[in-house]
Design a protein around this motif. Structure first.
Motif, short mmCIF file in Angstrom:
data_model
loop_
_atom_site.label_atom_id
_atom_site.label_comp_id
_atom_site.label_asym_id
_atom_site.label_seq_id
_atom_site.Cartn_x
_atom_site.Cartn_y
_atom_site.Cartn_z
N ARG A 1 27.67 43.55 35.29
CA ARG A 1 28.47 44.20 34.55
C ARG A 1 28.57 43.74 33.17
NH1 ARG A 1 33.72 42.75 36.52
NH2 ARG A 1 34.76 44.58 35.68
N LYS B 1 47.63 43.18 46.42
CA LYS B 1 47.14 41.96 47.35
C LYS B 1 48.51 41.64 48.25
CE LYS B 1 43.37 40.13 44.45
NZ LYS B 1 42.50 40.43 45.17
N TYR C 1 29.56 45.90 30.13
CA TYR C 1 31.23 46.21 29.89
C TYR C 1 31.76 44.82 29.72
CZ TYR C 1 35.80 45.26 31.99
OH TYR C 1 36.95 44.64 32.11
N ARG D 1 35.69 30.17 44.16
CA ARG D 1 36.58 31.47 44.10
C ARG D 1 37.90 31.09 44.58
NH1 ARG D 1 37.65 36.38 47.55
NH2 ARG D 1 38.64 37.76 46.30
N LYS E 1 42.05 50.19 35.31
CA LYS E 1 42.00 49.47 34.05
C LYS E 1 40.65 49.69 33.61
CE LYS E 1 40.43 45.44 34.59
NZ LYS E 1 39.60 44.31 34.90
N HIS F 1 46.16 40.98 35.28
CA HIS F 1 46.36 40.15 36.56
C HIS F 1 47.10 39.08 36.60
CE1 HIS F 1 43.42 43.28 37.69
NE2 HIS F 1 42.30 42.77 37.58
N HIS G 1 45.22 45.97 40.71
CA HIS G 1 44.89 45.67 41.81
C HIS G 1 45.47 44.34 42.59
CE1 HIS G 1 41.23 43.47 40.74
NE2 HIS G 1 41.30 43.01 42.09
N TYR G 2 45.68 43.58 41.65
CA TYR G 2 46.61 42.24 41.93
C TYR G 2 47.73 42.36 42.74
CZ TYR G 2 43.25 38.62 40.94
OH TYR G 2 42.16 37.76 41.08
N GLU H 1 36.70 32.49 39.33
CA GLU H 1 35.62 33.14 40.12
C GLU H 1 34.27 32.38 40.16
OE1 GLU H 1 35.80 37.54 39.76
OE2 GLU H 1 36.59 36.88 37.81
N LYS I 1 34.70 32.67 34.83
CA LYS I 1 33.48 32.97 35.65
C LYS I 1 32.74 32.15 35.72
CE LYS I 1 33.91 38.13 35.30
NZ LYS I 1 34.45 38.43 36.56
N GLN J 1 44.15 33.88 47.45
CA GLN J 1 42.97 34.25 47.86
C GLN J 1 41.86 33.05 47.71
OE1 GLN J 1 41.78 37.90 45.68
NE2 GLN J 1 40.89 36.67 44.36
N ASP K 1 40.01 41.18 30.59
CA ASP K 1 39.58 41.65 31.85
C ASP K 1 40.74 41.07 32.89
OD1 ASP K 1 37.36 42.83 33.59
OD2 ASP K 1 37.01 40.89 34.19
N MET K 2 41.12 39.94 32.58
CA MET K 2 42.02 39.37 33.71
C MET K 2 43.30 38.86 33.43
SD MET K 2 40.50 38.94 36.73
CE MET K 2 40.96 37.62 37.69
C1 BG6 Z 1 38.76 42.98 38.10
C2 BG6 Z 1 38.04 42.21 36.95
O1 BG6 Z 1 39.85 43.57 37.55
O2 BG6 Z 1 39.19 41.72 38.99
C3 BG6 Z 1 36.72 41.43 37.34
O3 BG6 Z 1 37.41 43.40 36.03
C4 BG6 Z 1 37.09 40.58 38.31
O4 BG6 Z 1 35.91 40.87 36.56
C5 BG6 Z 1 37.96 41.30 39.49
O5 BG6 Z 1 35.95 39.88 39.23
C6 BG6 Z 1 38.52 39.91 40.33
O6 BG6 Z 1 39.37 40.53 41.22
P1 BG6 Z 1 39.35 39.80 42.96
O7 BG6 Z 1 40.30 40.72 43.48
O8 BG6 Z 1 38.06 39.57 43.49
O9 BG6 Z 1 40.25 38.74 42.44
#
Ligand code: BG6
Length: 501
Positions: free
Chosen positions: A221, A180, A224, A343, A146, A238, A176-177, A214, A338, A377, A233-234
């Protein structure tokens, strides 16, 4: 279990953070579990000049210090090329040919693009120019990190570019979500139990919330993030993928296309957001400086790499409707931010109250509706809140927790998201990767918001103190539901508490 063919993983962007923090440790874990097959090699590629030895040493940083580490790193190799120079790809091909010979293996190659996004269409083009997209002598797969585009148009363009050089079946768009464990469990929870499906619709569900909170800010970062923001971003990736899995119809089989077709149908049913009513369905916020437990915490605009006048959102909440037979009239609320108090990522299914109230409640609210909380999570697990009788005289109802924690399955190893996804790609299983049309559709859904934010400087950006639950305005988004947002604490069953840092 699927078989793993001998292969070479070529990582572009090998000198970057993701490679040493996530990718190499994930491949190491797979190696530890004997899941990688033999022979295999990893070839790091980037512009930085380095010997194999130096590369190996750098990659050791996030690996446990033990004997197997030595064996593992002997599989690592490195090649420096100018990735933006077409001519250099002949050198890369020679290196791959040499490795192939050394391993005496077929040319099964996985190319991992962990580079700045502006390289995502260049690298596949140049790989193709030296025949490294050709599957005659073994598979050639491409994992694309991504962000997949920065808006609807650029995502379409990127798909178009990639498809010039690689077929859709060769392209693995990572989110990546989806890797999980608890996200995959969502499918099992829904479709391996006869209990939920009859209730999983507008007749019994009042609304659904998805929160990804989060505690961290933008850390290193800022540069970015300031170009991206919480929405891109999220939320667009995700959280939208989570919406897809929660809302989809049962697939005919657990296979890549069957699942992705159902997710696409969900996205196609999402009611398009209207410019005129956008402020009623979207809230954005940015964290401001605050004092947490006596410690001064920086605001977003003071973070390194961030424009001091930035209007980038670090919090976003959105209400959406899925106009189909299952979900007609049922709102979905999604939010992410954020510098929130904790978290936690979770999905909350809020059921409708019973049609008739027979009992008094000790909590003052009659007949508190059931809630099913799927914790992605941390403290992965599932919590069901039900009303039961408080012991003693009368019929007083108390809400109690029926909860399951993944950690109770202590003998099961839970792989990291990258571990799972890398292995799936090596084995040719794209189920947990996003398909091109899904990614485009997810961008198309959020595009009206991006346009409005870009063109209307009056669209409110609310400040929220670092360490709080985001702007108060996100409450009004959900105010016609008595429950309001659920405030997840660090631990699943500590629910209902308003977490403070
Ligand atoms: C990433 C984002 O894709 O996912 C980050 O770019 C974010 O900003 C992260 O912190 C969160 O991933 P996870 O697995 O920690 O929930």
């Amino acid at each position: 279990m699927k078989k793993t063919e001998p292969h070479i993983v070529v990582i572009f962007g090998a000198s970057g953070d993701l490679t040493k923090r996530k990718l190499i440790p994930a491949i190491y874990n797979l190696h530890q579990q004997n899941l990688l097959g033999h022979p295999f090699a990893i070839l790091g590629v980037s512009r930085t000049a380095m010997t194999d030895e130096v590369f190996r040493k750098r990659m050791m940083e996030f690996l446990p210090e033990d004997k197997t580490r030595e064996d593992f790193i002997s599989h690592l190799h490195y090649e420096s090329i100018q990735t933006s120079e077409k001519e250099d790809y002949a050198k890369l091909k020679d290196k791959i040919d040499a490795l192939k010979k050394e391993l005496n293996a077929p040319a099964n190659i996985l190319f991992y693009l962990s580079t700045p996004p502006n390289m995502y269409s260049i690298i596949p083009n140049y790989l193709a120019s030296v025949g490294l997209n050709n599957e005659n002598d073994g598979f050639k797969r491409l994992i694309v990190e991504k962000p997949f585009g920065t808006n609807f148009e650029s995502a379409k363009l990127l798909n178009k570019d990639l498809l010039k050089y690689f077929a859709e079946e060769q392209i693995y768009r990572i989110d990546h979500y989806l890797g999980k464990e608890t996200v995959q469990n969502l499918l099992v929870l829904r479709f391996a139990n006869s209990l939920w499906e009859p209730l999983w619709n507008h007749k019994y569900i009042d609304h659904i919330q998805i929160t990804s909170a989060e505690k961290l800010g933008v850390e290193q970062r800022g540069g970015y993030y300031d170009q991206s923001g919480a929405f891109k971003d999220m939320l667009q990736n995700h959280l939208m993928q989570l919406v897809g899995l929660v809302a989809m119809e049962p697939p005919t089989v657990i296979e890549a296309d069957a699942i992705r077709n159902e997710v696409l149908k969900v996205f196609q049913s999402i009611r398009p957001l209207q410019k005129e009513t956008l402020s009623e369905s979207v809230v954005r916020g940015q964290y401001t400086s605050s004092s947490i437990k006596g410690e001064e915490v920086k605001g977003y605009r003071e973070e390194e790499g961030v424009n001091p006048e930035s209007r980038t959102e670090t919090f976003a909440a959105m209400k959406l409707h899925i106009d189909n037979w299952r979900w007609g009239g049922i709102p979905f609320y999604i939010r992410t931010g954020k510098k929130l108090p904790t978290r936690a990522t979770e999905i909350v299914i809020n059921f409708k109250p019973t049609p008739h109230h027979l009992f008094d409640s000790v909590e003052g609210v009659q007949n508190k509706p059931n809630q099913l909380i799927i914790r992605i999570q941390p403290d992965e697990g599932i919590l069901l809140k039900v009303g039961l009788k408080e012991p003693g005289a009368g019929f007083n109802v108390k809400t109690v927790n029926l909860d399951f924690h993944y950690s109770d399955l202590s003998d099961s190893y839970v792989p990291t998201a990258y571990e799972r996804l890398l292995l799936d790609c090596i084995q040719g299983d794209a189920t947990l990767y996003a398909r091109g049309d899904n990614v485009e559709k997810a961008w198309e859904i959020v595009q009206p918001v991006l346009d409005e934010w870009e063109n209307n400087s009056e669209f409110p950006l609310h400040g929220y103190p670092a360490g709080s639950w985001g702007p108060l305005e996100s409450e009004s988004l959900i105010s016609n539901h008595e429950s309001g947002w659920r405030y997840p604490c660090k631990n699943l069953s500590n629910d209902g508490e308003y977490c403070e840092l």
